[in-house]
Design a protein around this motif. Sequence first.
Motif, PDB file in Angstrom:
ATOM      1  N   GLU A  27       0.836  -1.202   0.000  1.00 55.07           N
ATOM      2  CA  GLU A  27       0.000   0.000   0.000  1.00 55.07           C
ATOM      3  C   GLU A  27       0.879   1.264   0.000  1.00 55.07           C
ATOM      4  O   GLU A  27       0.694   2.166  -0.811  1.00 55.07           O
ATOM      5  N   GLY A  28       1.852   1.279   0.891  1.00 52.56           N
ATOM      6  CA  GLY A  28       2.744   2.435   0.990  1.00 52.56           C
ATOM      7  C   GLY A  28       3.591   2.614  -0.265  1.00 52.56           C
ATOM      8  O   GLY A  28       3.800   3.735  -0.739  1.00 52.56           O
ATOM      9  N   ARG A  79       1.538   3.964  -3.153  1.00 49.89           N
ATOM     10  CA  ARG A  79       1.273   5.391  -2.938  1.00 49.89           C
ATOM     11  C   ARG A  79       2.507   6.227  -3.262  1.00 49.89           C
ATOM     12  O   ARG A  79       2.431   7.249  -3.923  1.00 49.89           O
ATOM     13  N   SER A  80       3.685   5.732  -2.843  1.00 51.95           N
ATOM     14  CA  SER A  80       4.918   6.501  -3.049  1.00 51.95           C
ATOM     15  C   SER A  80       5.242   6.669  -4.531  1.00 51.95           C
ATOM     16  O   SER A  80       5.908   7.623  -4.922  1.00 51.95           O
ATOM     17  N   GLN A 107       2.800   6.677  -6.850  1.00 54.26           N
ATOM     18  CA  GLN A 107       1.545   7.135  -7.463  1.00 54.26           C
ATOM     19  C   GLN A 107       1.037   6.148  -8.509  1.00 54.26           C
ATOM     20  O   GLN A 107       0.670   6.524  -9.627  1.00 54.26           O
ATOM     21  N   GLU A 149      -4.685   1.976  -8.504  1.00 55.46           N
ATOM     22  CA  GLU A 149      -5.192   1.177  -7.385  1.00 55.46           C
ATOM     23  C   GLU A 149      -4.899  -0.317  -7.538  1.00 55.46           C
ATOM     24  O   GLU A 149      -4.692  -1.019  -6.563  1.00 55.46           O
ATOM     25  N   GLN A 179      -1.445  -2.370  -5.928  1.00 54.53           N
ATOM     26  CA  GLN A 179      -1.254  -2.993  -4.610  1.00 54.53           C
ATOM     27  C   GLN A 179      -1.573  -4.485  -4.668  1.00 54.53           C
ATOM     28  O   GLN A 179      -0.816  -5.317  -4.150  1.00 54.53           O
TER      29      GLN A 179
END
Length: 214
Positions: free
Chosen positions: A23-24, A27-28, A30, A33, A36
């Motif tokens: 997840e992290g 996000r890092s 970009q 969805e 993940q």
Amino acid sequence: MLALFDLDQTLIDRRGSLVGWAEGFARSRQLPESAQAAICERLRERAYPADFVRLREELGLRDDPSDLWREYLDGIAGSARCLPGVQESLDALRGEGWTLGVATNGAGDIQRAKLAASGLASYFDGICVSEEIGARKPAGEHFEAAAALCGLRLSAGGWMVGDNPETDIEGARAVGFRTAWVAVGRTWPLGRREPDIVASGVAEAVLAIRQTMV
Ligand SMILES: [Mg+2]
């Protein structure tokens, strides 16, 4: 008496760490969805540096795969946590004079980093990682090496505690060990020969093993 333990999903919560890291990471960078889930799927059973060569392609990343591996290693090791009751159970066995070992499939650097970060490494007389010894569970050679790293021989017997019915339980039974399966929320697969002990987690498994000794 020797007790060997599997690492991932037996002593530590690998699944929870992986989901959090994926997840992290997504996000890092970009990432969309779906990334993940793709990362978790690729690394679900195990993770080696080669997996990050493939993930880099799948996710369209520009990072060097070895940097991605390092990032994963640092992130996962940093978030490695024991499952409930593990340290108390290992303490109890040590107090009763048991010899304790880890028998785990995986890459040496990350398995050792997880053992160190979770505070578990010092509980064990020997740590056997498949990559380092060149034999994966369920191979008998893996269990033989694990016992030897603890200063013992397989023929002296012992217990194996793990969450994988094939690699941990069948593998250990084949070398003459008694077996305790930790369910962590699952049920024992139908049709498979049952282990000596079925337990919800390590604490219950260790309690049952200690009761067989009195
Ligand atoms: Mg496992």
